[in-house]
Design an enzyme around this catalytic site. Structure first.
Site, mmCIF file in Angstrom:
data_model
loop_
_atom_site.group_PDB
_atom_site.id
_atom_site.type_symbol
_atom_site.label_atom_id
_atom_site.label_comp_id
_atom_site.label_asym_id
_atom_site.label_seq_id
_atom_site.Cartn_x
_atom_site.Cartn_y
_atom_site.Cartn_z
ATOM 1 N N ILE A 132 11.430 42.901 114.534
ATOM 2 C CA ILE A 132 12.627 42.648 113.718
ATOM 3 C C ILE A 132 12.366 42.982 112.249
ATOM 4 O O ILE A 132 13.295 43.011 111.442
ATOM 5 C CB ILE A 132 13.119 41.194 113.882
ATOM 6 N N LYS A 145 3.556 37.703 113.728
ATOM 7 C CA LYS A 145 3.162 38.855 112.917
ATOM 8 C C LYS A 145 1.905 39.477 113.517
ATOM 9 O O LYS A 145 0.911 38.775 113.757
ATOM 10 C CB LYS A 145 2.915 38.454 111.464
ATOM 11 N N ASP A 166 2.464 37.037 95.481
ATOM 12 C CA ASP A 166 3.196 38.218 95.966
ATOM 13 C C ASP A 166 4.641 37.840 96.317
ATOM 14 O O ASP A 166 5.077 38.011 97.452
ATOM 15 C CB ASP A 166 2.487 38.795 97.192
#
Length: 711
Positions: free
Chosen positions: A228, A251, A385
């Site tokens: 996705i 992941k 990040d």
């Protein structure tokens, strides 16, 4: 396995069933997905016994009850789910014992023996970016920069994607900087967040089985037939745990990613060494900054470390009601596979979708700023990040943080020094600002800071107008940068990550409001910390802010209270006692003298000002019968103004969250200390003396004399 469709999706082949692990091959398979819409083709993964031929197990797949799935799950997996989390985390750590850490010497030795690979990659990078630069040069010469902007932006996105993860990360950083890139480039680079090329699903599923040491169908009852989202280091699938029925995000790391980033860092480090040796204008160590960044990227390649980062992040900052940090599932996590709680949300850069859901983008950005300030200046552990793909707006208005691979820490001494630096900036105390660079580790203690002071003064006197909170954060960073380059500064790597974190958030806000100021949004936090933190360094910073040339600045205190009230964690009960404790400390003799003098002045102003106001309220006819007040108009105005300031400050305290008259009880206890009683006696004596002098002057001064007394 049997596929079914859940929710909205954009793949035109969704009317078909993709059996087994065969990837989708339709024409839209690799097209970028529209942000905010999740492609949710779930593949139900049946246990081995059901897949072997139990036809009843394959019927009714669309309506299968998750509870039923849990009941049919292997008993061993149910026991795993019930094991203490610490043991599960330990087992995950064992699965990641072979994780590689960044080591520049190891990379140098490895690629020093592979000249063909080095030359090939160097040529690929040089030719890819060199031809792009040549195209820009031609556009400039032909006056077609604006005309070809959209075309060049799309070309740059494609080139960065082809160059791989290292350069994709560079593009991701630029995608949130409207102050550096034109809108056409921002739009194209934003697609790097989740529209990257995917790798074959079969490889991903095989990686899951190898890393977790169990068949896919033993772990997940459902998993999407295609990813996705695709990130720079991996791609994400949506799945459902067989053991609990919980929806999760899985992941999976890209194959060969470690080799790819290692070679890139080896080549870039050679360039950085050249810059350090021959480019004098850059005083900071470029190699040092690169090594810091590279070590963070290598940490991202260890998904167990990322899960540990997420656990720590949630423990420190997950208590905020407007922040969401997903849970990690340790028994389904390894070096290359991370299983975490599924979070529904929209990327923070997708403003139209956010507004359609009735959410306020600036409020979400403010939440990010407040949380970032806690990360940077309270606990020091921060998300380094925060690009839009890692920040989601949830349907209930919370800000969800994702991707905890790249984290960093602010040293404790630097946290307080940063707050003190802001105070010195507000006060325009450039000598103190220059000395702050010692505590920030920007300068060696043997460096003389006196030549730096005029440079700081020259810059900030030009940009400071009414208040520091009106400044654009990027403008301050750039201005300080120009100062730093002139002197032997060595900027610590953590500081660069702090700047990146805050400038990314400011960049997101600038999409909505070009006049957004990150310092204006940050100032309430600084005010709260100064007013409530008992740390001696911050107490001294508060004193520096409030006292100047022996005088107390009530307007500064009033502004601090107003700003502090805007912070969600501000409580009135936290304000007064730490200040009083410091003022009454034995080592605070000089400060006590200043406070004592100010208390006398305030007490006198309250008494005299109340008397003046009382006389003013008397009808003129009656007032004419009273003796005139023998004090100058200026003196009366000063008394009334000070009285009003003190009353406003008291009103701000009373209106603060958490104010309760009972909170004054600890203050009474402080005031009962011997030092406080002694100070109180001296104050009472001084006030009595001053009031007696005023009364005597009032009685003895002839009415005919000009009322110019200033007592």
């Amino acid at each position: 396995m049997k596929a079914f469709v859940q929710g909205a999706a954009e793949c035109r082949c969704l009317g078909e069933l993709h059996v087994g692990r065969e990837p989708c091959t339709c024409a839209t398979r690799d097209q970028p997905r529209r942000a905010g819409v999740v492609t949710a083709v779930l593949v139900e993964v049946l246990p081995n016994d059901a897949a072997a031929g139990d036809s009843s197990a394959t019927s009714g797949a669309n309506t299968r009850d998750p509870k039923e799935v849990t009941r049919q799950a292997p008993t061993a997996l149910l026991r795993i789910a019930e094991v203490d989390e610490t043991d599960a985390e330990r087992r995950a750590g064992l699965r990641a014992t072979q994780a590689t850490e960044y080591n520049a010497e190891v990379l140098s030795q490895r690629y020093g023996r592979q000249p063909l690979k080095v030359v090939s990659r160097t040529w690929q990078i040089a030719s890819t970016l060199g031809s792009f630069a040549f195209s820009l040069l031609l556009d400039r010469q032909q006056g077609q920069i604006q005309k070809n902007m959209q075309k060049r932006a799309a070309d740059l996105r494609v080139r960065l994607t082809k160059l791989g993860p290292t350069f994709v990360k560079v593009g991701q950083g630029l995608s949130t900087r409207p102050d550096l890139c034109p809108p056409e480039y921002l739009e194209q680079l934003a697609e790097l967040q989740d529209a990257l090329p995917t790798f074959p699903d079969m490889e991903a599923f095989e990686c899951i089985e190898k890393e977790l040491g169990m068949p896919l169908e033993s772990v997940y009852s459902e998993i999407t037939a295609a990813p996705i989202a695709a990130a720079s280091l991996g791609q994400v699938y949506k799945a459902r745990l067989r053991s609990t029925g919980q929806e999760v995000a899985v992941k999976v790391q890209r194959p060969g990613i470690e080799e790819a980033v290692g070679l890139d860092f080896y080549l870039v480090r050679i360039l950085a060494s050249f810059v350090d040796s021959y480019v004098d204008i850059i005083t900071s160590s470029v190699v040092g900054l690169l090594d810091e960044f590279a070590s963070r990227v290598y940490q991202e390649l260890n998904y167990v470390q990322e899960a540990r980062n997420a656990k720590r992040f949630k423990a420190l900052y997950g208590d905020r009601r407007d922040v969401l940090v997903p849970d990690m599932y340790w028994d389904y996590t390894s070096k290359k596979v991370l299983t975490m709680e599924w979070v529904e949300g929209v990327k923070l850069s997708e403003q139209q979708i956010i507004e359609e859901q009735g959410l306020n983008i600036l409020q979400l950005v403010d939440t990010g700023i407040q949380c970032s300030l806690r990360q940077l200046l309270e606990h020091g552990f921060f998300h380094a990040d925060p690009h839009p793909g890692n920040l989601l707006a949830t349907p209930d208005g919370r800000l969800a943080f994702l991707d905890f691979g790249m984290m960093s820490e602010t040293p404790e001494s630097a946290r307080f020094a940063i707050i003190g630096h802001v105070v010195h900036l507000v006060n325009r105390d450039y000598d103190a600002m220059a000395r702050d660079y010692y505590a920030l580790d920007f300068l060696s203690p043997d460096v003389d800071v006196s030549p730096i002071v005029p440079a700081l003064q020259s810059f900030f006197d030009d940009v400071l107008t009414a208040t520091v909170s009106e400044l654009n954060f990027k403008r301050i960073v750039d201005g300080l940068g120009s100062v730093l380059y002139q002197f032997p500064f060595n900027v610590p790597p953590y500081y660069a990550l702090i700047l990146r974190s805050l400038t990314v958030l400011e960049g997101l806000a600038l999409y909505t409001d070009p006049n957004f100021k990150v310092l204006a949004a940050s100032y309430p936090y600084f005010a709260k910390r100064l007013l409530t933190d008992p740390n001696p360094y911050l107490r001294n910073a508060l004193i520096e802010l409030l006292f100047k040339d022996g005088s107390f600045r009530w307007n500064r205190l009033e502004n601090l209270l107003k700003q502090g009230q805007k912070d969600a964690d501000y409580q009135a009960k936290d304000v007064m006692q730490p200040v009083l404790q410091l003022l009454l400390a034995p080592e605070a003799d000089e400060l006590q003298q200043l406070v004592e003098r100010e208390v006398v002045r305030v007490t006198e102003a309250m008494i005299v000002g109340t008397a003046i106001q009382g006389i003013s309220s008397i009808p003129p006819a009656v007032r004419a019968l009273l003796p005139p007040v023998n004090a100058s108009t200026k003196d009366q105005a000063a008394m009334l103004m000070l009285r009003e300031q003190v009353l406003r400050v008291w009103g701000l305290l009373q209106s603060s969250r958490g104010f309760d008259p009972a909170m004054l009880q600890p203050l009474v206890q402080v005031l009962l200390q011997p030092q406080a009683r002694a100070m109180g006696g001296r104050v009472a004596e001084s006030v009595t003396r001053r009031l007696a002098a005023r009364t005597l002057q009032q009685l003895l001064r002839p009415p005919s004399l000009p009322a110019t007394a200033k007592l």
